[in-house]
Design an enzyme around this catalytic site. Structure first.
Site, PDB file in Angstrom:
ATOM      1  N   LYS A 173      -9.082   6.554   6.606  1.00 38.85           N
ATOM      2  CA  LYS A 173      -7.696   5.896   6.070  1.00 38.85           C
ATOM      3  C   LYS A 173      -8.007   4.735   5.177  1.00 38.85           C
ATOM      4  CE  LYS A 173      -4.269   7.788   9.240  1.00 38.85           C
ATOM      5  NZ  LYS A 173      -3.810   7.293  10.097  1.00 38.85           N
ATOM      6  N   THR A 216       1.601  10.468   3.641  1.00 38.82           N
ATOM      7  CA  THR A 216       0.124  11.230   2.909  1.00 38.82           C
ATOM      8  C   THR A 216      -1.277  11.628   3.769  1.00 38.82           C
ATOM      9  OG1 THR A 216      -0.711   9.235   1.317  1.00 38.82           O
ATOM     10  CG2 THR A 216       1.106  10.837   0.723  1.00 38.82           C
ATOM     11  N   LYS A 245     -11.022  -1.094  -2.102  1.00 38.25           N
ATOM     12  CA  LYS A 245     -10.463  -2.386  -0.741  1.00 38.25           C
ATOM     13  C   LYS A 245     -11.546  -1.938   0.547  1.00 38.25           C
ATOM     14  CE  LYS A 245      -5.496  -1.137  -1.406  1.00 38.25           C
ATOM     15  NZ  LYS A 245      -4.130  -0.176  -0.373  1.00 38.25           N
ATOM     16  N   GLU A 249       0.153  -3.123   4.381  1.00 32.78           N
ATOM     17  CA  GLU A 249      -1.259  -2.229   4.812  1.00 32.78           C
ATOM     18  C   GLU A 249      -0.992  -1.747   6.095  1.00 32.78           C
ATOM     19  OE1 GLU A 249      -3.496  -1.000   3.947  1.00 32.78           O
ATOM     20  OE2 GLU A 249      -3.598  -1.341   2.069  1.00 32.78           O
ATOM     21  N   ASP A 250      -1.544  -1.058   6.240  1.00 39.67           N
ATOM     22  CA  ASP A 250      -1.746   0.640   7.335  1.00 39.67           C
ATOM     23  C   ASP A 250      -2.841   0.497   7.739  1.00 39.67           C
ATOM     24  OD1 ASP A 250      -2.270   1.942   4.998  1.00 39.67           O
ATOM     25  OD2 ASP A 250      -1.843   3.792   6.908  1.00 39.67           O
ATOM     26  N   ASP A 286       1.375  -1.183  -0.163  1.00 40.11           N
ATOM     27  CA  ASP A 286      -0.113   0.148   0.152  1.00 40.11           C
ATOM     28  C   ASP A 286       0.968   1.676  -0.283  1.00 40.11           C
ATOM     29  OD1 ASP A 286      -2.336   2.099   0.558  1.00 40.11           O
ATOM     30  OD2 ASP A 286      -1.710   1.805   2.355  1.00 40.11           O
ATOM     31  N   LEU A 287       0.351   2.463  -0.139  1.00 38.88           N
ATOM     32  CA  LEU A 287       1.071   3.489  -0.576  1.00 38.88           C
ATOM     33  C   LEU A 287       1.286   4.602   0.915  1.00 38.88           C
ATOM     34  CD1 LEU A 287       3.264   5.531  -1.976  1.00 38.88           C
ATOM     35  CD2 LEU A 287       1.062   6.385  -3.175  1.00 38.88           C
ATOM     36  N   ASP A 288      -0.096   5.045   0.996  1.00 41.81           N
ATOM     37  CA  ASP A 288      -0.208   5.898   1.744  1.00 41.81           C
ATOM     38  C   ASP A 288      -0.353   5.186   3.353  1.00 41.81           C
ATOM     39  OD1 ASP A 288      -0.871   7.691  -0.166  1.00 41.81           O
ATOM     40  OD2 ASP A 288      -2.726   7.120  -0.152  1.00 41.81           O
ATOM     41  N   SER A 311      -2.589   0.013  -4.157  1.00 36.78           N
ATOM     42  CA  SER A 311      -3.025   1.582  -3.549  1.00 36.78           C
ATOM     43  C   SER A 311      -4.154   1.870  -4.606  1.00 36.78           C
ATOM     44  CB  SER A 311      -1.983   2.844  -3.670  1.00 36.78           C
ATOM     45  OG  SER A 311      -2.264   4.049  -3.448  1.00 36.78           O
ATOM     46  N   ALA A 312      -5.308   2.162  -3.052  1.00 37.55           N
ATOM     47  CA  ALA A 312      -6.621   3.453  -3.695  1.00 37.55           C
ATOM     48  C   ALA A 312      -6.409   4.701  -4.128  1.00 37.55           C
ATOM     49  CB  ALA A 312      -7.213   3.314  -2.736  1.00 37.55           C
TER      50      ALA A 312
HETATM   51  C1  BG6 Z   1      -5.652   6.001   0.047  1.00 36.25           C
HETATM   52  C2  BG6 Z   1      -5.848   6.924   1.050  1.00 36.25           C
HETATM   53  O1  BG6 Z   1      -4.517   4.969  -0.441  1.00 36.25           O
HETATM   54  O2  BG6 Z   1      -6.408   6.753  -1.322  1.00 36.25           O
HETATM   55  C3  BG6 Z   1      -7.156   7.495   1.079  1.00 36.25           C
HETATM   56  O3  BG6 Z   1      -5.397   5.984   2.575  1.00 36.25           O
HETATM   57  C4  BG6 Z   1      -7.740   8.473   0.262  1.00 36.25           C
HETATM   58  O4  BG6 Z   1      -6.951   8.269   2.076  1.00 36.25           O
HETATM   59  C5  BG6 Z   1      -7.466   7.470  -0.966  1.00 36.25           C
HETATM   60  O5  BG6 Z   1      -8.959   8.401   0.082  1.00 36.25           O
HETATM   61  C6  BG6 Z   1      -8.051   8.151  -3.013  1.00 36.25           C
HETATM   62  O6  BG6 Z   1      -6.957   8.364  -3.022  1.00 36.25           O
HETATM   63  P1  BG6 Z   1      -6.583  10.000  -4.021  1.00 36.25           P
HETATM   64  O7  BG6 Z   1      -5.896  10.198  -4.284  1.00 36.25           O
HETATM   65  O8  BG6 Z   1      -7.241   9.192  -5.364  1.00 36.25           O
HETATM   66  O9  BG6 Z   1      -7.828  10.998  -4.198  1.00 36.25           O
HETATM   67 MG    MG Z   2      -3.014   3.472   3.490  1.00 31.89          MG
END
Ligand code: BG6
Ligand code: MG
Length: 209
Positions: free
Chosen positions: A46, A18, A146, A170-171, A10-12, A115-116
């Site tokens: 999150k 972020t 997810k 993953e966090d 996962d990224l964030d 990542s989402a």
């Molecule tokens: C996830 C974050 O990685 O990405 C969420 O944990 C965020 O907080 C989601 O809403 C979507 O991100 P983005 O950058 O497409 O708005």
């Molecule tokens: Mg995350």
């Protein structure tokens, strides 16, 4: 966890923090709408997609809006968020993350992002680590958020591996659930009391070096 051939990150919250920028932008939107959005409320966002995050925020403020208005609000929030993350650089990579990616690569483990976020490619570029990934699955490639396992199943597929060969870092609770539903091993990044279902939990990737 031995004999792992693929690692999905996962990224964030795993590679970069972020969440603080997402929070600043959501808080700004809430202020415009006339209510306070606390850090505690922000925990609920999150790992959650952009539109679902907005719905949670509106729920907190007791506000309802049309689909069209919601799309405009999400875009506004994202424009602010992008302004913040544009300034990010390699110094914002979380402790040990880059070193851990390099360590796995040296061991021959294939690496994918799961990542989402639709902003993931820009963030990886700003951090200077795009080249460390063999596959990048982000919010532009998946249709189901997810805890649906889609993001990780696609990641394994792009790496040419089976789910059983992969492990997920993953966090977010929703992310651990997604990985479990994909049939993958899980490493939670954060607190054991929150990430109860992970196979193991560490505070950060630096603990795995
Ligand atoms: C996830 C974050 O990685 O990405 C969420 O944990 C965020 O907080 C989601 O809403 C979507 O991100 P983005 O950058 O497409 O708005
Ligand atoms: Mg995350």
């Amino acid at each position: 966890m031995n004999n792992i051939k693929g690692a999905l990150f996962d990224l964030d919250g795993v590679i970069v923090d972020t969440a603080k920028y997402h929070y600043l932008a959501w808080k700004r939107l809430a202020e415009e709408l006339g209510f306070e959005f606390t850090e505690e409320h922000n925990e609920r966002l999150k790992g959650v997609s952009r539109m679902r995050s907005l719905e949670i925020l509106l729920e907190v403020g007791g506000i309802s809006r049309s689909e069209e208005e919601k799309l405009a609000m999400a875009e506004k929030k994202n424009n602010w968020y992008v302004e913040y993350i544009k300034k990010m650089d390699g110094t914002e990579i979380l402790k040990g993350a880059k070193e851990y990616l390099l360590k796995l690569r040296n061991q021959g483990v294939k690496i994918a992002l799961g990542s989402a976020s639709k902003n993931a490619p820009m963030i990886l570029d700003n951090l200077g680590i795009t080249g460390l990934f063999d596959a990048i699955i982000d919010g532009n490639k998946v249709s189901r958020a997810k805890p649906d396992p889609e993001v990780f199943l696609l990641g394994a597929e792009e790496l040419g591996l089976t789910a059983a060969d992969c492990i997920v870092y993953e966090d977010a609770e929703a992310g651990i659930e997604a990985a479990r539903r994909a049939g993958m091993g899980t490493v939670g990044i954060g607190r054991r009391d929150i990430l109860k279902d992970a196979d193991m939990v560490v505070s950060g990737l630096y603990e795995l070096l």
